[in-house]
Design a protein around this motif. Structure first.
Motif, mmCIF file in Angstrom:
data_model
loop_
_atom_site.group_PDB
_atom_site.id
_atom_site.type_symbol
_atom_site.label_atom_id
_atom_site.label_comp_id
_atom_site.label_asym_id
_atom_site.label_seq_id
_atom_site.Cartn_x
_atom_site.Cartn_y
_atom_site.Cartn_z
ATOM 1 N N ARG A 129 0.805 -1.229 0.000
ATOM 2 C CA ARG A 129 0.000 0.000 0.000
ATOM 3 C C ARG A 129 0.835 1.275 0.000
ATOM 4 N NH1 ARG A 129 -3.696 1.082 4.322
ATOM 5 N NH2 ARG A 129 -4.676 2.494 2.873
ATOM 6 N N MET A 130 1.829 1.363 -0.862
ATOM 7 C CA MET A 130 2.655 2.570 -0.939
ATOM 8 C C MET A 130 2.596 3.169 -2.331
ATOM 9 S SD MET A 130 5.959 1.833 1.334
ATOM 10 C CE MET A 130 5.822 1.307 3.012
ATOM 11 N N THR A 131 2.865 4.461 -2.374
ATOM 12 C CA THR A 131 2.949 5.181 -3.638
ATOM 13 C C THR A 131 4.399 5.587 -3.837
ATOM 14 O OG1 THR A 131 0.711 6.040 -3.342
ATOM 15 C CG2 THR A 131 2.121 7.207 -4.904
ATOM 16 N N LEU A 146 8.828 6.984 -0.812
ATOM 17 C CA LEU A 146 7.647 6.146 -0.649
ATOM 18 C C LEU A 146 6.660 6.845 0.266
ATOM 19 C CD1 LEU A 146 9.288 2.637 -0.119
ATOM 20 C CD2 LEU A 146 8.502 3.683 -2.254
ATOM 21 N N LEU A 147 5.414 6.919 -0.188
ATOM 22 C CA LEU A 147 4.334 7.477 0.613
ATOM 23 C C LEU A 147 3.492 6.318 1.117
ATOM 24 C CD1 LEU A 147 3.222 10.438 -1.674
ATOM 25 C CD2 LEU A 147 4.948 10.430 0.123
ATOM 26 N N GLY A 148 3.173 6.340 2.418
ATOM 27 C CA GLY A 148 2.418 5.245 3.005
ATOM 28 C C GLY A 148 1.420 5.742 4.031
ATOM 29 N N TYR A 149 0.930 4.793 4.835
ATOM 30 C CA TYR A 149 -0.176 5.068 5.743
ATOM 31 C C TYR A 149 0.141 4.533 7.134
ATOM 32 C CZ TYR A 149 -2.054 5.517 1.110
ATOM 33 O OH TYR A 149 -2.237 5.892 -0.189
ATOM 34 N N SER A 150 -0.281 5.273 8.147
ATOM 35 C CA SER A 150 -0.031 4.865 9.525
ATOM 36 C C SER A 150 -0.966 3.751 9.969
ATOM 37 C CB SER A 150 -0.159 6.068 10.463
ATOM 38 O OG SER A 150 -1.453 6.637 10.345
ATOM 39 N N SER A 151 -2.108 3.598 9.292
ATOM 40 C CA SER A 151 -3.046 2.524 9.630
ATOM 41 C C SER A 151 -3.948 2.264 8.436
ATOM 42 C CB SER A 151 -3.882 2.902 10.854
ATOM 43 O OG SER A 151 -4.857 3.861 10.504
ATOM 44 N N PRO A 152 -4.621 1.106 8.411
ATOM 45 C CA PRO A 152 -5.545 0.808 7.310
ATOM 46 C C PRO A 152 -6.729 1.767 7.231
ATOM 47 C CG PRO A 152 -4.993 -1.196 8.517
ATOM 48 C CD PRO A 152 -4.437 -0.041 9.299
ATOM 49 N N SER A 153 -7.012 2.490 8.304
ATOM 50 C CA SER A 153 -8.152 3.408 8.297
ATOM 51 C C SER A 153 -7.845 4.738 7.598
ATOM 52 C CB SER A 153 -8.626 3.668 9.731
ATOM 53 O OG SER A 153 -7.606 4.313 10.467
ATOM 54 N N VAL A 154 -6.568 5.010 7.312
ATOM 55 C CA VAL A 154 -6.211 6.241 6.597
ATOM 56 C C VAL A 154 -6.650 6.098 5.141
ATOM 57 C CG1 VAL A 154 -4.321 7.731 5.850
ATOM 58 C CG2 VAL A 154 -4.270 6.721 8.132
ATOM 59 N N PRO A 155 -7.431 7.050 4.598
ATOM 60 C CA PRO A 155 -7.899 6.940 3.209
ATOM 61 C C PRO A 155 -6.731 6.897 2.223
ATOM 62 C CG PRO A 155 -8.854 8.879 4.306
ATOM 63 C CD PRO A 155 -7.879 8.272 5.248
ATOM 64 N N SER A 156 -6.913 6.113 1.148
ATOM 65 C CA SER A 156 -5.823 5.954 0.169
ATOM 66 C C SER A 156 -5.501 7.242 -0.578
ATOM 67 C CB SER A 156 -6.148 4.835 -0.818
ATOM 68 O OG SER A 156 -7.317 5.142 -1.535
ATOM 69 N N CYS A 157 -6.377 8.223 -0.486
ATOM 70 C CA CYS A 157 -6.095 9.511 -1.138
ATOM 71 C C CYS A 157 -5.035 10.315 -0.405
ATOM 72 C CB CYS A 157 -7.357 10.356 -1.222
ATOM 73 S SG CYS A 157 -7.915 10.968 0.409
ATOM 74 N N CYS A 158 -4.871 9.989 0.883
ATOM 75 C CA CYS A 158 -4.117 10.909 1.729
ATOM 76 C C CYS A 158 -3.039 10.208 2.556
ATOM 77 C CB CYS A 158 -5.076 11.637 2.667
ATOM 78 S SG CYS A 158 -6.535 12.286 1.817
ATOM 79 N N PRO A 159 -1.960 9.744 1.922
ATOM 80 C CA PRO A 159 -0.916 9.081 2.714
ATOM 81 C C PRO A 159 -0.384 10.024 3.781
ATOM 82 C CG PRO A 159 -0.170 9.492 0.465
ATOM 83 C CD PRO A 159 -1.594 9.893 0.534
#
Length: 188
Positions: A129-131, A146-159
């Motif tokens: 799940r990275m950009t 690499l842009l990623g997310y702190s949790s699965p609840s973070v929307p994919s629009c906004c790493p």
């Protein structure tokens, strides 16, 4: 003072000169020495042409065979020094909306002419799940942000996390080297 007739230039003079010059250049291109043979000319770097990522079959599951894989970014280098360039390709599933995660692959030339380029290394999988941003390929190094997310609840629009990384070709494989985590929500 009057000009002599032979010193005045006219359009007809320039046109006839241009036609004569074109005839000489054209004839010289057609006339070859008797022992001349055609030699292939390499128009790329000394490492040769790189595999075309648009012809590759990437191991990316887009959920349906009708969803194509888009090549988002690419770069080229001869990592292993064999005289043939490899291609680094950042890809993702095609989407009309949103930002699907990227995968990052290294391609080598096809095993046989006419076959698709071969995937020889996977640096990043879509399931992570990275950009990928700022992809750079040079020498024996691939670098990116690499842009990623702190949790699965973070929307994919906004790493909400990021980290600079590089892969270095060492001892026949790519070794990942990540920049130090700087803390805070910006770092992956």
């Amino acid at each position: 003072m009057t000009e002599l007739p032979h010193t005045r230039t006219r359009v007809v003079h320039w046109l006839s000169t241009a036609v004569a010059l074109a005839a000489v250049v054209g004839a010289s291109a057609l006339i070859q020495p008797v022992d001349a043979t055609a030699q292939p000319t390499l128009t790329t770097t000394s490492a040769g042409p790189a595999p075309d990522p648009k012809k590759a079959d990437f191991p990316v599951d887009c959920g349906s065979p009708s969803v194509k894989v888009d090549v988002v970014d690419k770069g080229y280098a001869d990592f292993d020094g064999d005289g043939r360039r490899e291609t680094v390709a950042s890809v993702r599933c095609h989407s009309g909306t949103g930002t699907p995660p990227n995968a990052l692959f290294v391609l080598a030339a096809a095993a046989r002419p006419g076959d698709a380029p071969r995937v020889v290394a996977t640096m990043l999988r879509t399931k992570e799940r990275m950009t990928v941003q700022d992809l750079s390929v040079g020498g024996r190094t691939v670098s990116a942000k690499l842009l990623g997310y702190s949790s699965p609840s973070v929307p994919s629009c906004c790493p909400d996390k990021q980290r600079k990384v590089k892969w270095e070709w060492k001892d026949g494989k790519f070794a990942l080297e990540a920049a130090p985590v700087q803390g805070g929500p910006e770092s992956v």
